[in-house]
Each structure stands twice: as structure tokens, then as C-alpha cells.
Design a protein around this motif. Structure first.
Motif, short mmCIF file in Angstrom:
data_model
loop_
_atom_site.label_atom_id
_atom_site.label_comp_id
_atom_site.label_asym_id
_atom_site.label_seq_id
_atom_site.Cartn_x
_atom_site.Cartn_y
_atom_site.Cartn_z
N ASP A 12 26.10 -38.13 -105.30
CA ASP A 12 24.68 -38.20 -105.09
C ASP A 12 24.13 -37.52 -104.09
O ASP A 12 24.61 -36.93 -103.12
CB ASP A 12 24.35 -39.79 -104.75
N SER A 13 22.87 -37.21 -104.07
CA SER A 13 22.10 -36.11 -103.33
C SER A 13 22.45 -36.23 -101.74
O SER A 13 22.32 -35.26 -100.98
CB SER A 13 20.87 -35.77 -103.96
N SER A 72 9.18 -31.10 -112.58
CA SER A 72 9.32 -32.63 -112.29
C SER A 72 9.52 -33.28 -113.61
O SER A 72 9.10 -34.22 -114.18
CB SER A 72 7.87 -33.22 -111.97
N GLU A 146 12.84 -33.39 -106.38
CA GLU A 146 12.92 -34.67 -105.88
C GLU A 146 13.49 -35.63 -107.03
O GLU A 146 14.10 -36.34 -106.80
CB GLU A 146 11.57 -35.12 -105.82
N HIS A 147 12.89 -35.23 -108.34
CA HIS A 147 13.29 -36.12 -109.49
C HIS A 147 14.93 -35.88 -109.84
O HIS A 147 15.41 -36.78 -109.87
CB HIS A 147 12.59 -35.77 -110.60
N ASN A 148 15.48 -34.61 -109.43
CA ASN A 148 16.78 -34.64 -109.68
C ASN A 148 17.52 -35.19 -108.54
O ASN A 148 18.67 -35.76 -108.78
CB ASN A 148 17.27 -33.14 -109.81
N GLU A 150 16.71 -37.73 -107.10
CA GLU A 150 16.91 -39.37 -107.36
C GLU A 150 17.96 -39.70 -108.58
O GLU A 150 18.24 -40.95 -108.61
CB GLU A 150 15.61 -39.75 -108.05
N TRP A 151 18.53 -38.55 -109.30
CA TRP A 151 19.54 -39.12 -110.39
C TRP A 151 20.87 -39.24 -109.70
O TRP A 151 21.04 -39.03 -108.55
CB TRP A 151 19.43 -37.77 -110.99
N HIS A 152 21.75 -39.99 -110.15
CA HIS A 152 23.16 -40.14 -109.94
C HIS A 152 23.90 -38.98 -110.46
O HIS A 152 24.14 -38.77 -111.56
CB HIS A 152 23.39 -41.46 -110.78
N PRO A 278 19.87 -45.33 -111.64
CA PRO A 278 19.17 -44.15 -111.80
C PRO A 278 19.72 -43.17 -113.21
O PRO A 278 20.97 -43.56 -113.39
CB PRO A 278 19.35 -43.33 -110.38
#
Length: 380
Positions: A12-13, A72, A146-148, A150-152, A278
């Protein structure tokens, strides 16, 4: 300080960004970053600021041209997005960040232009690579948006001079617009690295298909996008008694691939598990609890048939495989629920045909249009 060559898994990020930011601050020679998406949101701004503060004199940011048309996870020119103020501001800020970086001496390029009338629109560079000083390399699935974030997702961090140098050479070829396939083994790391140029990918993927065909006990896949030819090979492995489990997000941003996977699962013996958290973006396959395949490449027709440049790692280190099981596979499976066909029986021929038609049609087209390495060498 490093205590020797090693490979580690960052999940994760937040963990990825902490490590990347620390390595970037320590870089003294160069920092090269390749990403599929770079967007003018808080994540893109943080990366830009970190590059502006870096002490290394040689800084490069390579962004696929996909970012110019999609941000996005939305198409910028789609009618419903034309008057989205937040999206338009993000697009403008992306341009501002690029101008600021270039003005400060950071090299920024958009790779793989779409060409006249978008004729190269499918041929993207999907790699995610982060490189510092022929000392540290990262590869995996994380993009800078940002949206990436938030991903697992997952990145592999490699501390090894020769491996980092091998990936640096690939980055510079991509930077110059002349990607080529290459592979290298690093026995001391129990690691193989493969870079795929987007031409002749099928030849490189033949090794992974052979590993699936040779599996003896189990195959575990964690991926958002799974399609032909991998679904067929996984089904065949399950038919001969191999335990096959696929973990995928409950809600995918590619519904057509998920429908295909569900239709195949309903009639096959492999098991699909739906993760409620996510969006899963990592691409991992663990074979017989001994070989982990991961990187930027999805297990789908677009990557397989040679449209996307990719990077993949084949890891046999028991320590890394064990860490992946403990930190990713076991908790993700425990959090997931098993997919069950709603009717309690395999779908009829008609329903299955409808569910799988988009992927089957796309696969046929990709098979025709995606050149083999031999055809690419001869210019056909």
C-alpha cells in the motif's frame, strides 16, 4: 545503511511513499521515476515537491501519455466531464507541476505519443519504476495520483547494484523512445527480472504460462484484471487437481473483465474471492507457495498480446514469498468472501456468451493486432 543485497515487499501507498521519499532524499547521483499516471492532486504535488528538494543532480520523470487523456480514472474529454470544475483544475495543475519541474531542471517527458488520429492509443508504457543511484529499484503497480494511492497495491523494493543498473538501462531506453524486451537473472537474490517492450510480449509470457501448466499443488492470484489466456490455463490447472484461488475486488473499474471472470468461475473449478476493501490494483501470482510473479503487468489480453510495455519480477526467495503470504495473501483471503454463481449452477450457454463476448472479441482482435517478437523484428 544497507546490510547487503535484498528484496522486500511494500504493501500500500503509505509504506511505499515513506520508503521512496527516504531513498530520494539520500540519492546523490540520479533519481529516475517512471509512472503510468501523474496527476496534479496532492499526491502529484508531493512527488513534485520531493523532486524539487532532491539533492541528486540528475532527475527524470517519465509519464505515459495516458495521463494527457485520463485523470482521476476518468476520460478528460468525456462529455460528462467537460464541466467538472475539480477535474479541470486537476488537469491544469498537472500542467503547472510539469512546467515547474522543467523550469527547475527536472527532466519530464510524456512517453509513447498517441500519434496521428490516435493510431498508437493502445500501445502504452504501463511500467512503474523508481530508481536511485544504481543502488535501489522499485517496481510494481503504484502510480502517482490520489485515487491510485487509495487502492490496495504493492511495490517490490530491490537493493542490488546490478539489478538497479539493469532497470536503469530499461528506463533510459524508454526515455529515448526505444523500448526493447530484456531479461536477467540474479541468483544471489533468487530473482529474475523481465522488461517487456509491448512487442513480443507473448514470447515472454510463455514462461509464466509454463509455470501455471507445471503447478503441482496450488496457485494463488491477487489481481483486478484476469482474462484469457490466463483464465483458461488456470481452469485447466484446477481440472487436474491444483488448488486455484483468485482474489479480486468486489467492484472493479473494468466491469467487462470481471463479468468474464465470473462466467468462467461459474463453470470451472477455480475459486474466486471478492475483496470488500479498496480497489485491488496489485498483480501477483504465487505458484506452489514457492514462486511469486509480480510487477506492473495484469494477467489479461492487453498485456499478453503485446500492447503494453511492462516490468515483471519472478521471486523464489523463501523469505520474500513468506512475507507476501503473511502480509498480503492470508489477510486478503481472510477478508474476502467466496464468489458463488447466483443461480447455484453454471450459467446457460446464452448467458455465458453474453457475459464473455466483449473479452472474447477483444482477445481475438488483440491476437491479430499484437505483433510477435519475430514479426516486430522483420517490420511486419
Amino acid at each position: 545503511m544497507s546490510d547487503g543485497p535484498k528484496v522486500s515487499v511494500l504493501v500500500d501507498s503509505p509504506a511505499v511513499w515513506r520508503a521512496v521519499r527516504a531513498d530520494l532524499a539520500e540519492a546523490r547521483e540520479y533519481a529516475y521515476i517512471q509512472t503510468y499516471s501523474f496527476e496534479g492532486d496532492s499526491v502529484g504535488t508531493d512527488l513534485a515537491n520531493a523532486l524539487l528538494a532532491a539533492r541528486a543532480p540528475n532527475l527524470k520523470l517519465l509519464i505515459d501519455s495516458f495521463t494527457r487523456v485520463n485523470q482521476s480514472d476518468r476520460w478528460i474529454a468525456a462529455p460528462r466531464n467537460l464541466f467538472d470544475r475539480a477535474l479541470r483544475e486537476e488537469v491544469r495543475n498537472t500542467r503547472r507541476l510539469v512546467r515547474t519541474l522543467r523550469g527547475a531542471g527536472v527532466g519530464v517527458r510524456f512517453g509513447r505519443p498517441f500519434g496521428f488520429l490516435g493510431r498508437n492509443s493502445l500501445r502504452r508504457d504501463h511500467k512503474k519504476l523508481i530508481l536511485f543511484d544504481d543502488r535501489v529499484a522499485y517496481l510494481g503497480g503504484v502510480n502517482f495520483s490520489e485515487h491510485n494511492f487509495e487502492w490496495h497495491d504493492l511495490m517490490v523494493r530491490i537493493e542490488h547494484r546490478e539489478a538497479a543498473s539493469f532497470l536503469r538501462a530499461d528506463f533510459l531506453r524508454s526515455w529515448e523512445g526505444r523500448s526493447q524486451a530484456d531479461s536477467r537473472s540474479f541468483p544471489e537474490l533468487e530473482l529474475d527480472l523481465h522488461v517487456l517492450s509491448g512487442r513480443g510480449n507473448r514470447e515472454t509470457f510463455a514462461g509464466l504460462l509454463a509455470r501455471i501448466d507445471g503447478a503441482e499443488r496450488s496457485i494463488h492470484v491477487i489481481s483486478p484484471y484476469v482474462g484469457p489466456p490466463f483464465t483458461g490455463r488456470l481452469a485447466a490447472a484446477a481440472d487436474r487437481g491444483v488448488e486455484v484461488h483468485l482474489v479480486t475486488p468486489c467492484h472493479s473499474n473494468r466491469a467487462y473483465l470481471q463479468k468474464h471472470l465470473f462466467a468462467e468461475a461459474a463453470r470451472s473449478r477455480f475459486h474466486v474471492w471478492l475483496h470488500p476493501g479498496p480497489m485491488i490494483h496489485m498483480k501477483c501470482m504465487l505458484i506452489d507457495d514457492s514462486t511469486l510473479v509480480t510487477g506492473s503487468s495484469n494477467f489479461d489480453p492487453l498485456s499478453y498480446h503485446g500492447f503494453l510495455a511492462e516490468v515483471a519480477a519472478v521471486i523464489r526467495s523463501p523469505a520474500v514469498v513468506g512475507a507476501f503470504r503473511r502480509r498480503v495473501l492470508e489477510p486478503d483471503m481472510a477478508a474476502s468472501r467466496r464468489f458463488e454463481a447466483t443461480s447455484g449452477r453454471p450459467p446457460g450457454t446464452w448467458k455465458r456468451t453474453v457475459a464473455t463476448l466483449p473479452v472474447r472479441a477483444g482477445t481475438l482482435l488483440a491476437r491479430v493486432l499484437g505483433p510477435s517478437a519475430k514479426r516486430a523484428r522483420h517490420g511486419r
